[in-house]
Scaffold this motif. Structure first.
Motif, short mmCIF file in Angstrom:
data_model
loop_
_atom_site.label_atom_id
_atom_site.label_comp_id
_atom_site.label_asym_id
_atom_site.label_seq_id
_atom_site.Cartn_x
_atom_site.Cartn_y
_atom_site.Cartn_z
N THR A 1 -44.45 59.50 127.85
CA THR A 1 -44.42 58.05 127.97
C THR A 1 -43.01 57.50 127.75
OG1 THR A 1 -46.71 57.91 127.21
CG2 THR A 1 -45.40 55.90 127.07
N VAL A 2 -42.30 58.02 126.78
CA VAL A 2 -40.91 57.62 126.55
C VAL A 2 -40.07 57.93 127.78
CG1 VAL A 2 -38.84 58.17 125.21
CG2 VAL A 2 -41.00 57.79 124.04
N ALA A 3 -40.25 59.11 128.35
CA ALA A 3 -39.48 59.51 129.52
C ALA A 3 -39.82 58.66 130.74
CB ALA A 3 -39.74 60.99 129.83
N ILE A 4 -41.08 58.29 130.91
CA ILE A 4 -41.48 57.45 132.05
C ILE A 4 -40.83 56.07 131.96
CG2 ILE A 4 -43.44 56.18 133.00
CD1 ILE A 4 -45.13 58.66 132.53
N ARG A 5 -40.78 55.50 130.78
CA ARG A 5 -40.19 54.17 130.63
C ARG A 5 -38.70 54.17 130.97
NH1 ARG A 5 -43.04 53.08 125.02
NH2 ARG A 5 -45.07 52.45 125.78
N GLU B 1 -22.45 77.71 137.72
CA GLU B 1 -22.17 76.35 138.19
C GLU B 1 -23.32 75.41 137.85
OE1 GLU B 1 -19.79 73.49 139.57
OE2 GLU B 1 -19.22 75.60 139.46
N ARG B 2 -24.56 75.89 137.99
CA ARG B 2 -25.73 75.07 137.66
C ARG B 2 -25.79 74.79 136.16
NH1 ARG B 2 -31.24 76.50 136.58
NH2 ARG B 2 -30.73 78.66 137.05
N LEU B 3 -25.37 75.77 135.34
CA LEU B 3 -25.37 75.58 133.89
C LEU B 3 -24.39 74.50 133.45
CD1 LEU B 3 -25.73 79.11 132.28
CD2 LEU B 3 -27.40 77.30 132.41
N LYS B 4 -23.29 74.32 134.21
CA LYS B 4 -22.31 73.29 133.86
C LYS B 4 -22.91 71.90 133.98
CE LYS B 4 -18.20 75.87 135.12
NZ LYS B 4 -17.07 75.97 136.06
N THR B 5 -23.80 71.70 134.95
CA THR B 5 -24.37 70.38 135.17
C THR B 5 -25.60 70.11 134.32
OG1 THR B 5 -25.70 71.17 137.02
CG2 THR B 5 -23.52 70.31 137.54
N VAL B 6 -26.33 71.16 133.90
CA VAL B 6 -27.55 70.99 133.13
C VAL B 6 -27.33 71.55 131.73
CG1 VAL B 6 -29.99 71.57 132.96
CG2 VAL B 6 -28.97 71.16 135.19
N LYS B 7 -27.17 70.65 130.75
CA LYS B 7 -26.89 71.10 129.40
C LYS B 7 -28.16 71.36 128.59
CE LYS B 7 -22.27 69.48 128.94
NZ LYS B 7 -21.87 70.03 130.17
N HIS B 8 -29.20 70.55 128.81
CA HIS B 8 -30.46 70.68 128.08
C HIS B 8 -31.59 70.79 129.10
CE1 HIS B 8 -28.23 69.59 124.49
NE2 HIS B 8 -27.72 68.58 125.18
N PRO B 9 -31.95 72.01 129.52
CA PRO B 9 -32.90 72.18 130.63
C PRO B 9 -34.28 71.56 130.40
CG PRO B 9 -32.00 74.31 129.95
CD PRO B 9 -31.44 73.27 129.04
N VAL B 10 -34.81 71.62 129.20
CA VAL B 10 -36.15 71.09 128.95
C VAL B 10 -36.15 69.57 129.07
CG1 VAL B 10 -38.04 70.94 127.29
CG2 VAL B 10 -36.70 73.02 127.43
N VAL B 11 -35.14 68.93 128.49
CA VAL B 11 -35.05 67.47 128.56
C VAL B 11 -34.79 67.03 130.00
CG1 VAL B 11 -33.78 65.47 127.70
CG2 VAL B 11 -34.25 67.37 126.18
N ARG C 1 -36.20 64.38 134.85
CA ARG C 1 -35.95 64.43 136.30
C ARG C 1 -37.17 64.83 137.13
NH1 ARG C 1 -30.03 67.32 136.84
NH2 ARG C 1 -28.86 65.71 135.76
N GLU C 2 -38.08 65.62 136.58
CA GLU C 2 -39.22 66.10 137.36
C GLU C 2 -40.54 65.49 136.88
OE1 GLU C 2 -39.35 70.37 137.44
OE2 GLU C 2 -37.18 70.51 137.71
#
Length: 169
Positions: free
Chosen positions: A49-53, A113-123, A128-129
């Motif tokens: 719910t926090v993420a949706i808002r 390269e993907r790791l540089k852009t995504v620091k916290h994958p779960v969050v 994002r998804e």
């Protein structure tokens, strides 16, 4: 609202619930006991719910940086609004970090390269998804909540505890 004790001391209970909520968000489904599932569902729905808002609160800014040749380059960057940043930090405070894994067919350089852009994958996955998916679902159906489903499997062989599958809908 009193929480279930689950037969554990407070620190162990909190760690167990954080771990199960993190795994539910990361993998989309977990297998656990009914009492634990009810507690995990409560926390997961709060975080979603926090993420949706806050999932759409971003702003585009132009950023000037220097490249390898010391030339000034102007980049368009998408930043979080202050309210979204606060929500992300609140969610990061609760969830554990799961290290990113290399996808099939992805070579080592692409993975780094993907790791540089995504620091916290779960969050990132949550904001994002998962959040946009449920926000769209709420707009279509005209209702919020109900992001998880509990499916009963039957009693566990050793102690007879009711086992369930908890999954994101």
């Amino acid at each position: 609202m009193a929480n279930r004790k689950l037969g554990l001391p407070t620190d162990q209970r909190v760690a167990l619930l954080r771990n199960q909520v993190t795994n539910l968000i990361w993998y989309g489904r977990i297998e656990t006991t009914l009492a634990r599932a009810k507690e995990v569902r409560s926390m997961t729905e709060r975080l979603i719910t926090v993420a949706i808002r806050e999932c759409d609160n971003t702003v585009e800014v132009k950023k000037e940086t220097k490249n390898d040749k010391e030339q000034i380059v102007v980049l368009d960057v998408v930043n979080d609004m202050p309210s979204r940043l606060a929500a992300r930090r609140r969610v990061m405070r609760y969830l554990y970090e799961i290290p990113a894994t290399q996808n099939e067919g992805e070579d080592k350089d692409d993975f780094k390269e993907r790791l540089k852009t995504v620091k916290h994958p779960v969050v990132e996955k949550l904001f994002r998804e998962i959040a946009p998916k449920y926000k769209k679902r709420a707009e279509e159906k005209g209702q919020g909540g109900g992001y998880t489903r509990i499916v009963k499997k039957g009693p566990r062989r050793g102690d007879g505890a009711e086992m369930v599958i908890l999954e994101l809908v």
